[in-house]
Design a protein around this motif. Structure first.
Motif, PDB file in Angstrom:
ATOM      1  N   SER A  33      10.674 -75.131  84.031  1.00 38.06           N
ATOM      2  CA  SER A  33      10.394 -76.285  84.884  1.00 38.06           C
ATOM      3  C   SER A  33       8.946 -76.246  85.334  1.00 38.06           C
ATOM      4  O   SER A  33       8.253 -75.230  85.221  1.00 38.06           O
ATOM      5  N   LEU A  34       8.488 -77.378  85.839  1.00 36.23           N
ATOM      6  CA  LEU A  34       7.220 -77.487  86.550  1.00 36.23           C
ATOM      7  C   LEU A  34       7.549 -77.807  88.000  1.00 36.23           C
ATOM      8  O   LEU A  34       8.354 -78.700  88.275  1.00 36.23           O
ATOM      9  N   MET A  35       6.941 -77.078  88.927  1.00 39.01           N
ATOM     10  CA  MET A  35       7.293 -77.226  90.328  1.00 39.01           C
ATOM     11  C   MET A  35       6.040 -77.373  91.180  1.00 39.01           C
ATOM     12  O   MET A  35       5.052 -76.665  90.980  1.00 39.01           O
ATOM     13  N   ALA A  36       6.126 -78.317  92.110  1.00 40.47           N
ATOM     14  CA  ALA A  36       5.056 -78.527  93.084  1.00 40.47           C
ATOM     15  C   ALA A  36       5.645 -78.403  94.484  1.00 40.47           C
ATOM     16  O   ALA A  36       6.769 -78.846  94.736  1.00 40.47           O
ATOM     17  N   GLN A  37       4.872 -77.806  95.401  1.00 42.33           N
ATOM     18  CA  GLN A  37       5.352 -77.580  96.757  1.00 42.33           C
ATOM     19  C   GLN A  37       4.256 -77.895  97.762  1.00 42.33           C
ATOM     20  O   GLN A  37       3.082 -77.584  97.529  1.00 42.33           O
ATOM     21  N   ARG A  38       4.658 -78.520  98.853  1.00 42.21           N
ATOM     22  CA  ARG A  38       3.758 -78.731  99.989  1.00 42.21           C
ATOM     23  C   ARG A  38       4.349 -78.031 101.200  1.00 42.21           C
ATOM     24  O   ARG A  38       5.530 -78.210 101.530  1.00 42.21           O
ATOM     25  N   VAL A  39       3.523 -77.235 101.877  1.00 45.31           N
ATOM     26  CA  VAL A  39       3.945 -76.501 103.065  1.00 45.31           C
ATOM     27  C   VAL A  39       3.194 -77.049 104.264  1.00 45.31           C
ATOM     28  O   VAL A  39       1.956 -77.141 104.257  1.00 45.31           O
ATOM     29  N   ASP A  40       3.934 -77.425 105.295  1.00 48.06           N
ATOM     30  CA  ASP A  40       3.359 -77.934 106.539  1.00 48.06           C
ATOM     31  C   ASP A  40       3.602 -76.889 107.623  1.00 48.06           C
ATOM     32  O   ASP A  40       4.732 -76.681 108.074  1.00 48.06           O
ATOM     33  N   TRP A  54       7.886 -73.179 109.437  1.00 44.89           N
ATOM     34  CA  TRP A  54       7.165 -74.134 108.596  1.00 44.89           C
ATOM     35  C   TRP A  54       8.141 -75.145 108.005  1.00 44.89           C
ATOM     36  O   TRP A  54       9.357 -74.946 108.028  1.00 44.89           O
ATOM     37  N   LYS A  55       7.589 -76.209 107.477  1.00 48.68           N
ATOM     38  CA  LYS A  55       8.353 -77.199 106.722  1.00 48.68           C
ATOM     39  C   LYS A  55       7.887 -77.149 105.274  1.00 48.68           C
ATOM     40  O   LYS A  55       6.682 -77.088 105.007  1.00 48.68           O
ATOM     41  N   SER A  56       8.855 -77.175 104.373  1.00 47.61           N
ATOM     42  CA  SER A  56       8.544 -77.066 102.954  1.00 47.61           C
ATOM     43  C   SER A  56       9.130 -78.258 102.209  1.00 47.61           C
ATOM     44  O   SER A  56      10.285 -78.648 102.456  1.00 47.61           O
ATOM     45  N   TYR A  57       8.340 -78.837 101.289  1.00 52.16           N
ATOM     46  CA  TYR A  57       8.781 -79.948 100.450  1.00 52.16           C
ATOM     47  C   TYR A  57       8.489 -79.563  98.995  1.00 52.16           C
ATOM     48  O   TYR A  57       7.360 -79.170  98.670  1.00 52.16           O
ATOM     49  N   GLU A  74      -1.692 -78.277 106.214  1.00 53.44           N
ATOM     50  CA  GLU A  74      -0.872 -78.437 105.025  1.00 53.44           C
ATOM     51  C   GLU A  74      -1.541 -77.755 103.838  1.00 53.44           C
ATOM     52  O   GLU A  74      -2.769 -77.715 103.747  1.00 53.44           O
ATOM     53  N   LYS A  75      -0.702 -77.239 102.946  1.00 53.31           N
ATOM     54  CA  LYS A  75      -1.231 -76.608 101.748  1.00 53.31           C
ATOM     55  C   LYS A  75      -0.309 -76.907 100.582  1.00 53.31           C
ATOM     56  O   LYS A  75       0.915 -76.918 100.746  1.00 53.31           O
ATOM     57  N   ASP A  76      -0.899 -77.155  99.401  1.00 53.04           N
ATOM     58  CA  ASP A  76      -0.138 -77.508  98.214  1.00 53.04           C
ATOM     59  C   ASP A  76      -0.162 -76.366  97.206  1.00 53.04           C
ATOM     60  O   ASP A  76      -1.166 -75.656  97.052  1.00 53.04           O
ATOM     61  N   TYR A  77       0.962 -76.232  96.498  1.00 53.37           N
ATOM     62  CA  TYR A  77       1.104 -75.239  95.438  1.00 53.37           C
ATOM     63  C   TYR A  77       1.743 -75.932  94.231  1.00 53.37           C
ATOM     64  O   TYR A  77       2.494 -76.894  94.371  1.00 53.37           O
ATOM     65  N   TRP A  78       1.474 -75.419  93.056  1.00 53.83           N
ATOM     66  CA  TRP A  78       2.117 -75.945  91.859  1.00 53.83           C
ATOM     67  C   TRP A  78       2.092 -74.873  90.764  1.00 53.83           C
ATOM     68  O   TRP A  78       1.386 -73.871  90.865  1.00 53.83           O
ATOM     69  N   GLY A  79       2.899 -75.088  89.700  1.00 56.52           N
ATOM     70  CA  GLY A  79       2.895 -74.149  88.586  1.00 56.52           C
ATOM     71  C   GLY A  79       4.190 -74.201  87.799  1.00 56.52           C
ATOM     72  O   GLY A  79       5.203 -74.756  88.248  1.00 56.52           O
ATOM     73  N   PRO A  80       4.191 -73.605  86.605  1.00 57.76           N
ATOM     74  CA  PRO A  80       5.402 -73.556  85.783  1.00 57.76           C
ATOM     75  C   PRO A  80       6.363 -72.477  86.266  1.00 57.76           C
ATOM     76  O   PRO A  80       5.958 -71.472  86.856  1.00 57.76           O
ATOM     77  N   SER A  81       7.647 -72.696  85.986  1.00 53.30           N
ATOM     78  CA  SER A  81       8.686 -71.762  86.409  1.00 53.30           C
ATOM     79  C   SER A  81       9.612 -71.466  85.232  1.00 53.30           C
ATOM     80  O   SER A  81       9.861 -72.335  84.394  1.00 53.30           O
ATOM     81  N   LEU A  82      10.100 -70.246  85.183  1.00 47.56           N
ATOM     82  CA  LEU A  82      11.045 -69.823  84.148  1.00 47.56           C
ATOM     83  C   LEU A  82      12.247 -69.194  84.831  1.00 47.56           C
ATOM     84  O   LEU A  82      12.108 -68.383  85.745  1.00 47.56           O
ATOM     85  N   LEU A  83      13.462 -69.559  84.398  1.00 46.03           N
ATOM     86  CA  LEU A  83      14.661 -68.935  84.929  1.00 46.03           C
ATOM     87  C   LEU A  83      15.591 -68.567  83.793  1.00 46.03           C
ATOM     88  O   LEU A  83      15.607 -69.211  82.742  1.00 46.03           O
TER      89      LEU A  83
END
Length: 697
Positions: A503-510, A482-485, A515-524
């Motif tokens: 952080s806030l993160m958004a991802q698109r997977v091809d 797959w390809k990930s952005y 194609e499918k989109d994902y998003w959400g908050p992240s903690l590290l």
């Protein structure tokens, strides 16, 4: 009086002087301590004998390692305390530079080593470095902590007068360092050309003093006339061709050839020369401190009678003891500071003027400045004139442009390739940075990361954009591509041992037919108490990253790693981790084996909804030098993957033996494993993995 009678009288005098109690010594000797790398640990033994026999030291003049040992002794450390300090020093981590921030997300990947090659450019595109293999920034930090014990900020007021010798790289002249910042003077004196970058000290570019005066006897005579000068010589003798077997042997031989003439000339002018038998000892290895110190103590013992005679005939010690001058600060100067940082620093230090200088505050400020991304080294110097004591804070910033080249190779994983990176500093505002990376392996990867300025009272923002073509082969034979952005923005809150960010993160997977989109908050977060991030001897680290995808599913990875020293060269280590993914989603599944959780499952990892693993073992160190250390490891590992109800789906175990060379200049591992499938795997890794971010992009 006949010749026989005269000789008998001299022998009788020596015997009587040897028998005199130590309290009869009225004078003192001036010590000259030579350079010689880690062979200079023999100086500790000489100091130990002088202490035991109560032979006073009037002053110390040192070069390179002799300057470091002599400077710390002049601060008030006893010989035994010096041995303890050196024993605790981890030379590879102390000499290695902090690795630049990883351009490959996640940003807190502290296991990254220094790049294979790095070029620094100024604003006009002209090359500015590096000027040596190592900057010595960590060494300066440790020396600053050690010399903070001195009772005075200006080392011209040490309990024992001290002088360090360096070489002006521009003129070739010897430079006598007698006052100011002791840590910086010691760092300048031991700047071996080619290995360390030259040191900018009080406006002069300085390198190792051994090039002009490796045993600075003439300096001691000129500064302390009338006092007997005792030289301790640990310089190397020329090696035969058969004895030149490593890069450090070549360096040692080169320095011996360059310094031989000045060494022989200086030794002829000493009142007494003590020569510990350090033949065969390496230049920059880490031998047993007590064993080397014993060589110096034995050599001094052989010259004890002469030492007593010289001390008894020396001028009174009080002749060199001057009352310490008051260190009330009258002014503060700043060098190398950009405008905003200069304004902030002036405001912060304004209250320092008019009161005694507090070295602890200066060191704390330099430590904070040195931890900034845009600063390579933070230092200070002291200036004294009729107007009082002046403090000059100095920062050396990173170059506006940096180009890096890195690589990774292994037969255990799919990730192997080359990475090209670039960094631009002060792009939109003072202290910000933009990093770009291009990854070439079986597929490809691209990353951009922008970071705002950091400083006291505010925390940096980050924006990153990354693209990656990926492939995973699982143990059941399935292959996914797959390809990930991904686009991510957030803020970091650094700390000394604990830091965190969001952080806030958004991802698109091809892939997978669409194609499918994902998003959400992240903690590290990261909690780190290790004494060294590359090859620790004690401490632990707990780090993790969590991503709440579409505000529905929590994905993430948490790892724990600890090290405990069982014996001087034996360590027990443990690694454990937990990963939460999506079993029906190859992009975000929890994989076990793909990031060295289990070496034998590197190319075909187990996959599931959750993964749990642990690895423990014993690590034996066989030698430590500036390049790193040579270790053997015996380890055992176990891991399991689970479904969404934590029911076991698959598990694996392995035992193995590895030859491991960690380090920021070189990082390699050879290993053999035996696993639950009764298979033996022989593998290697070279370098640091270039892109490890599962299950979060």
């Amino acid at each position: 009086m006949t010749i026989v009678a005269r000789k008998s009288f001299i022998i009788l005098c020596l015997v009587l002087l040897t028998a005199l109690p130590a309290s009869c010594h009225e004078g003192a000797v001036v010590l000259v301590l030579s350079g010689g790398g880690t062979k200079g640990l023999a100086h500790i033994g000489v100091l130990r004998l002088l202490e035991r026999e109560e032979i006073p030291v009037a002053a110390v003049v040192g070069t390179s390692m002799g300057a470091i040992i002599g400077g710390l002794y002049a601060c008030g450390y006893s010989a035994d305390e010096l041995a303890e300090v050196v024993e605790e020093i981890d030379l590879p981590s102390l000499l290695a530079d902090p690795a630049p921030p990883s351009p490959v997300p996640p940003a807190w990947d502290e296991k990254r080593s220094r790049p294979l090659a790095q070029i620094s450019l100024d604003g006009k595109g002209l090359r500015t470095g590096p000027l040596g293999g190592l900057s010595g920034a960590r060494l300066l930090q440790r020396l600053s902590l050690l010399t903070a014990r001195a009772p005075a900020a200006d080392f011209s007021n040490l309990p024992i007068p001290f002088v360090a010798v360096a070489t002006d790289l521009e003129t070739g002249d010897p430079v006598l360092l007698r006052e100011g910042n002791l840590a910086s003077a010691l760092r300048a004196s031991m700047s071996i050309p080619g290995l360390f970058e030259p040191w900018n000290y009080q406006g002069r570019l300085l390198v190792d003093g051994g090039l002009v005066a490796n045993v600075p006897v003439e300096v001691a005579h000129s500064l302390y006339p009338g006092f007997p000068v005792v030289a301790v010589n640990v310089t190397s003798t020329r090696r035969t061709r058969g004895e030149i077997r490593s890069m450090t042997d070549v360096l040692d031989q080169t320095l011996t050839i360059l310094t031989r003439q000045n060494v022989m000339r200086s030794l002829a002018k000493a009142d007494l020369v003590i020569t510990p038998d350090v033949t065969g000892l390496p230049l920059l290895e880490v031998p047993r401190v007590e064993a080397v110190a014993a060589l110096g103590e034995r050599a001094a013992e052989e010259n004890l009678a002469s030492l007593r005679v010289l001390a008894a005939g020396a001028p009174p010690l009080a002749r060199l003891r001057e009352p310490a001058r008051a260190a009330v600060l009258s002014r503060i100067g700043l060098e190398g500071f950009p405008p905003r940082l200069e304004a902030d620093t002036r405001e912060r230090t304004a209250s320092w003027v008019g009161r005694p200088l507090a070295v602890e505050e200066v060191l704390a400020l330099c430590g904070e400045l040195g931890n900034r991304d845009d600063v390579r080294v933070a230092d200070y110097r002291l200036e004294r004139n009729d107007g009082g004591l002046g403090l000059v804070l100095i920062v050396e910033r990173r170059s506006p442009y940096e180009l890096t080249f890195d690589g990774y190779a292994s037969n255990l994983r799919h990730e192997r390739g080359l990475l090209f990176g670039g960094r631009r500093q002060d792009l939109f505002q003072e202290g910000d940075s933009l990093q770009a990376t291009l990854l070439f392996d079986a597929y490809w990867g691209l990353g951009l990361r922008y970071r705002t300025e950091q400083g006291e009272g505010f925390f940096p923002w980050e924006v990153s954009l990354r693209a990656r073509k990926e492939r995973f082969d699982t143990v059941d034979g399935a292959t996914s591509e797959w390809k990930s952005y991904a686009l991510e923005t957030g803020r970091q809150y650094p700390g000394e041992t604990f830091r965190w960010g969001w952080s806030l993160m958004a991802q698109r997977v091809d892939g997978f037919g669409g194609e499918k989109d994902y998003w959400g908050p992240s903690l590290l977060f990261a909690w780190d108490t290790r004494d060294d991030t590359v090859d620790p001897t004690r401490g632990f680290t707990l780090r993790g990253r969590l991503w709440w995808v579409d505000l529905e599913d929590l994905l993430g990875r948490v790892t724990y790693e600890s090290t405990a020293t069982l014996a001087p060269n034996m360590r027990f280590f443990t690694l454990a981790g937990l990963e939460k993914g999506r079993s029906g989603d190859p992009v975000h599944a929890a994989y076990l084996g793909g990031e060295d959780e289990l070496y034998s499952r590197g190319k075909r990892p187990l996959s599931g909804e959750e993964a749990l693993w642990v690895r423990a073992g014993l690590r034996r160190s066989w030698g430590r030098g500036w390049w790193g250390s040579l270790n053997t490891e015996f380890f055992a590992g176990w891991g399991s993957v689970y479904d969404d109800s934590w029911n076991p789906v698959d598990e694996a175990w392995e035992v193995g033996l590895a030859l491991y060379v960690p380090g920021q200049l070189f990082n390699a591992r050879l290993l053999a494993t035996y696993d639950d499938d009764s298979e033996v795997t022989f593998g290697f890794t070279l370098g640091t993995p270039l892109d490890t971010s599962r299950p979060i992009p």
